[in-house]
Write a protein that holds these residues in place. Structure first.
Motif, PDB file in Angstrom:
ATOM      1  N   THR A   5       5.500  -2.796   7.950  1.00 40.09           N
ATOM      2  CA  THR A   5       3.912  -2.037   7.720  1.00 40.09           C
ATOM      3  C   THR A   5       4.717  -1.004   9.387  1.00 40.09           C
ATOM      4  O   THR A   5       5.564  -0.679   9.713  1.00 40.09           O
ATOM      5  CB  THR A   5       3.079  -3.459   8.268  1.00 40.09           C
ATOM      6  OG1 THR A   5       3.406  -3.551   9.298  1.00 40.09           O
ATOM      7  CG2 THR A   5       2.576  -3.593   7.112  1.00 40.09           C
ATOM      8  N   GLY A   6       3.775  -0.384   9.418  1.00 38.94           N
ATOM      9  CA  GLY A   6       3.954   1.027  10.521  1.00 38.94           C
ATOM     10  C   GLY A   6       4.738   1.632  10.483  1.00 38.94           C
ATOM     11  O   GLY A   6       4.873   2.291  11.228  1.00 38.94           O
ATOM     12  N   THR A  35       0.951  -0.705  -0.334  1.00 37.02           N
ATOM     13  CA  THR A  35       0.235  -0.586   0.272  1.00 37.02           C
ATOM     14  C   THR A  35       0.884   0.884  -0.277  1.00 37.02           C
ATOM     15  O   THR A  35       1.806   1.128   0.507  1.00 37.02           O
ATOM     16  CB  THR A  35      -0.982   0.268   0.877  1.00 37.02           C
ATOM     17  OG1 THR A  35      -0.132   0.048   2.379  1.00 37.02           O
ATOM     18  CG2 THR A  35      -1.686  -0.707   1.716  1.00 37.02           C
ATOM     19  N   GLU A  84       1.791   6.907   4.017  1.00 40.56           N
ATOM     20  CA  GLU A  84       1.428   5.546   4.916  1.00 40.56           C
ATOM     21  C   GLU A  84       1.998   4.758   3.812  1.00 40.56           C
ATOM     22  O   GLU A  84       2.096   5.159   2.839  1.00 40.56           O
ATOM     23  CB  GLU A  84       0.596   4.880   5.799  1.00 40.56           C
ATOM     24  CG  GLU A  84      -0.109   6.471   6.411  1.00 40.56           C
ATOM     25  CD  GLU A  84      -1.306   5.618   6.963  1.00 40.56           C
ATOM     26  OE1 GLU A  84      -2.069   5.003   6.658  1.00 40.56           O
ATOM     27  OE2 GLU A  84      -2.179   6.294   8.121  1.00 40.56           O
ATOM     28  N   SER A 122       3.425   0.349   2.902  1.00 37.26           N
ATOM     29  CA  SER A 122       4.500  -0.550   3.550  1.00 37.26           C
ATOM     30  C   SER A 122       5.791  -1.199   2.343  1.00 37.26           C
ATOM     31  O   SER A 122       5.411  -1.359   0.923  1.00 37.26           O
ATOM     32  CB  SER A 122       3.541  -2.029   2.955  1.00 37.26           C
ATOM     33  OG  SER A 122       3.062  -2.103   1.762  1.00 37.26           O
ATOM     34  N   ASN A 137       7.276  -7.884   9.285  1.00 43.04           N
ATOM     35  CA  ASN A 137       6.712  -9.763   8.875  1.00 43.04           C
ATOM     36  C   ASN A 137       7.378 -10.316   8.366  1.00 43.04           C
ATOM     37  O   ASN A 137       8.086 -10.684   7.531  1.00 43.04           O
ATOM     38  CB  ASN A 137       5.592  -9.732   7.417  1.00 43.04           C
ATOM     39  CG  ASN A 137       4.308 -11.212   8.134  1.00 43.04           C
ATOM     40  OD1 ASN A 137       4.997 -12.134   8.022  1.00 43.04           O
ATOM     41  ND2 ASN A 137       3.654 -10.719   8.205  1.00 43.04           N
ATOM     42  N   GLU A 146       7.436  -8.425   4.910  1.00 40.65           N
ATOM     43  CA  GLU A 146       7.151  -7.178   4.537  1.00 40.65           C
ATOM     44  C   GLU A 146       7.184  -6.059   5.432  1.00 40.65           C
ATOM     45  O   GLU A 146       6.541  -6.329   6.993  1.00 40.65           O
ATOM     46  CB  GLU A 146       5.167  -7.344   4.237  1.00 40.65           C
ATOM     47  CG  GLU A 146       4.613  -5.766   4.000  1.00 40.65           C
ATOM     48  CD  GLU A 146       3.515  -6.320   3.579  1.00 40.65           C
ATOM     49  OE1 GLU A 146       3.004  -6.142   2.197  1.00 40.65           O
ATOM     50  OE2 GLU A 146       2.575  -5.979   3.910  1.00 40.65           O
TER      51      GLU A 146
END
Length: 124
Positions: free
Chosen positions: A110-111, A25, A57, A59, A103, A108
């Motif tokens: 994220t955050g 994303t 934002e 990923s 992950n 991946e």
């Protein structure tokens, strides 16, 4: 090709020369403000506008980046380049926010998000 076209290959390049390989994303917050409705006791409605940073934002694929170094880095300029649509997004004097999470099952990250003092897009 812009206008109603979205997606395709998107690259992120930082002013340091570092690139992140985007994955799932990419979300851009480009208004620079948040607006909230407030209801008065006579049922009339007012609007309260609060300035916010221009933000993003995303990923991306874990390529071994030093997450602590990214979070502590000096402010930078960030460019999101949409190769397939011809649209570019420029964030000026940005820094990373959030809490990156990796992950290890799919690689991946994220955050991780970012905030900036200015935003401009070209090619829309």
């Amino acid at each position: 090709m812009a206008g109603k076209d979205y997606g395709g290959q998107i690259r992120l390049r930082l002013s340091s020369g570092e690139s992140l390989s985007l994955r799932g994303t990419m979300t851009l917050m480009t208004a620079g403000r948040s607006v909230e409705a407030v209801v008065n006791q006579d049922r009339s409605t007012d609007r309260v506008s609060t300035l916010t940073p221009y933000a993003f934002e995303m990923s991306f694929a874990d390529k071994g980046e030093d997450m602590e170094a990214l979070m502590k880095a000096d402010r930078f300029d960030a460019t999101f380049i949409e190769d397939d649509t011809g649209v570019s997004h420029y964030y000026t004097r940005a820094f990373f926010t959030g809490e990156p999470s990796i992950n290890r099952m799919n690689g991946e990250v994220t955050g991780l998000a970012g905030a900036a003092e200015a935003y401009v897009s070209k090619g829309r």
